[in-house]
Design a protein around this motif. Structure first.
Motif, short mmCIF file in Angstrom:
data_model
loop_
_atom_site.label_atom_id
_atom_site.label_comp_id
_atom_site.label_asym_id
_atom_site.label_seq_id
_atom_site.Cartn_x
_atom_site.Cartn_y
_atom_site.Cartn_z
N ILE A 195 1.79 -8.02 25.86
CA ILE A 195 0.80 -7.47 26.79
C ILE A 195 -0.39 -6.89 26.02
N LEU B 164 7.01 -1.70 32.75
CA LEU B 164 5.89 -2.18 31.92
C LEU B 164 4.73 -2.65 32.79
N ALA B 165 5.03 -3.34 33.88
CA ALA B 165 3.97 -3.80 34.78
C ALA B 165 3.20 -2.62 35.35
N VAL C 243 3.75 -10.00 33.39
CA VAL C 243 5.17 -9.65 33.25
C VAL C 243 5.98 -10.74 33.95
N THR C 244 6.96 -11.33 33.22
CA THR C 244 7.58 -12.57 33.69
C THR C 244 9.10 -12.62 33.49
N GLY D 244 2.51 -15.52 30.85
CA GLY D 244 3.68 -14.67 30.76
C GLY D 244 4.64 -15.10 29.67
N LEU E 239 10.96 -4.27 32.93
CA LEU E 239 9.77 -5.08 33.20
C LEU E 239 8.94 -4.47 34.32
N THR F 57 -0.32 -4.79 35.04
CA THR F 57 -0.42 -6.24 34.82
C THR F 57 -0.06 -7.02 36.07
N ILE G 2 2.36 -9.86 37.78
CA ILE G 2 3.81 -10.10 37.71
C ILE G 2 4.08 -11.47 38.32
N THR H 191 7.77 -8.10 25.09
CA THR H 191 6.87 -8.17 26.25
C THR H 191 5.74 -7.16 26.11
N GLU H 192 6.07 -5.95 25.68
CA GLU H 192 5.02 -4.92 25.55
C GLU H 192 4.02 -5.31 24.45
#
Length: 456
Positions: free
Chosen positions: A193, A230-231, A211-212, A163, A227, A236, A238, A189-190
């Protein structure tokens, strides 16, 4: 008879349930080209002798030596990868001071990719040498260094779930170490990923983006909401911290007028691919929410002894159907070994049940039915971790990955006290769990590939 890429012969220990260890004496483990256990064959099975006749003596046949045993590879649900550089220091101060005085300054140094490479390569090698075949990592706020960690896991053969940490609140994070702003944190973050998903396509054992949000105190509402989205968009894993200490638990209650679990849920950050570290201050409603959503607890017993202000009632949460695995929490936990954390998990649970204040009457001193056994702690480090991540890992059975550590109990420099050639195998298992040191771990395999071998 199917063609197998490898056959392993030996005695193995694997969790049959959370409380029972299955002893697979002199089994054959048939591994396919994908590194999965295609078949397990007991000595009394009709195929056993046929397989021996076909494969014995060939290069792809592996036979354990006398005194050696298979254990599943360990699954570490909570590692702060950059903190390996400070492991074993500053464990005597409160969490808030520890983060701001020691941890954030060292994590800030990971903008230097050369420094990041040196630390991360050493950490991944160290964890593999300690029998950890799967690790759930917090990296840092730096996108490039976080991606570098995923690449190192891929190269060294460890199954890494990594993450890029989000810390975007300027009021709660130091100016020298945080995301530039919420939009940058979410965009990075995106991109992270997508980059890790691309890397995973050429990685046999798998690497996964996670995702963190570091924890609620470090993030704005906008970051937490983004977030969660996005997850969901990329399906994804988490991870975050949840109700770890008096300070953090109290902060969230003050900010949201609810506990961490429900606040995280509001932002879409709970689910069957979510692992929340610590969770010492969960109440019954929080635990029920975890069970309903499939959210797992990453139990970090050594770290909790230093920073959590309590002993987590693991047995109580497990009885509610919450998925639980073990985490080392390097470097809030000083040891990279899940063997050490297995032992501490048992000891902490005994102290919780028996109590620690000798001035109180025995019946008022502890929490009833709080203890766990060595079998249960082993389950947390293996099958429990696999279930927490929703991956087919942590068990030595068909349709699971061939992730194993080969334990040598007769090593001259670290011989286990086994003096009876016919000692009960369940007793040998307990001695392994309590007494093994890193040098007893002769080989480590992940997804059917050897990733560590200790020099003779």
């Amino acid at each position: 008879m199917s063609e197998y890429t490898q056959i392993f012969k030996g005695t193995a220990f694997s969790s049959k349930s959370s409380q029972e260890v299955q002893i697979l004496k002199d089994y054959l483990f048939c591994i396919n080209a994908d590194g999965m256990i295609a078949k397990t064959v007991a000595p009394d099975h009709t195929d056993y002798q046929k397989l021996l006749h076909t494969y014995q003596g060939k290069e792809n046949f592996h036979h354990l030596a006398d005194g050696q045993y298979f254990l599943p590879g360990f699954v570490d649900l909570h590692v702060h990868a950059p903190q390996w550089a400070q492991a074993g220091t500053a464990l005597d101060i409160p969490l808030y001071d520890w983060l701001n005085t020691y941890t954030f300054p060292i994590e800030a140094k990971f903008s230097d990719l050369q420094f990041a490479q040196e630390v991360y390569e050493d950490l991944v090698s160290t964890l593999l040498a300690n029998g950890t075949t799967t690790s759930l990592y917090f990296a840092t706020v730096h996108k490039e260094a976080s991606l570098l960690l995923a690449k190192i896991c891929a190269e060294k053969g460890q199954r890494g779930l990594v993450g890029k940490v989000v810390m975007d609140d300027p009021e709660q994070n130091p100016a020298f170490y945080r995301d530039a702003d919420t939009q940058t944190a979410l965009a990075d973050t995106e991109e992270f990923i997508l980059a890790v998903k691309a890397l995973a396509k050429s990685t046999k054992q798998g690497v996964y983006p996670v995702v963190t949000p570091r924890f609620i105190p470090s993030c704005t509402n906008g970051a937490l909401q983004g977030l969660g989205e996005l997850a969901a968009k990329y399906d994804t894993h988490i991870q975050s911290h949840c109700s770890e200490s008096d300070w953090e638990h109290g902060y969230v209650q003050q900010r949201f007028k609810k506990n961490d679990a429900f606040a995280l849920h509001d932002f879409g950050l709970l689910g069957d691919k979510a692992v929340m570290a610590h969770c010492n201050f969960l109440n019954d409603e929080d635990a029920n929410l975890f069970a309903e959503t499939g959210t797992a607890i990453g139990h970090c017993p050594i770290s909790n002894a230093y920073f959590a202000n309590s002993v987590i009632p693991i047995a109580q949460f497990h009885s509610k159907g919450v998925d639980i695995g073990l985490g080392s929490d390097v470097s809030g936990g000083f040891s990279p070994s899940l063997f050490d954390n297995v032992r501490q998990a048992v000891m902490s649970s005994r102290m919780l049940e028996d109590g620690v204040d000798a001035t109180l009457p025995a019946e008022k001193r502890g929490v009833p039915n709080a203890r766990i056994t060595i079998n249960e702690a082993f389950y947390l480090a293996t099958a429990g971790g696999g279930e927490s991540l929703s991956l087919p890992i942590g068990r030595l059975q068909e349709n699971f990955t061939w992730d194993v550590q080969i334990i040598d109990t007769k090593l001259s420099s670290a011989k286990l006290p086994i003096f009876n050639d016919h000692e009960d195998l369940s007793d040998i298992f307990q001695k392994i769990m309590y007494l093994v040191r890193p040098e007893n771990i002769r080989e480590v395999w992940v997804q059917g590939s050897k990733v560590h071998e200790r020099a003779k």
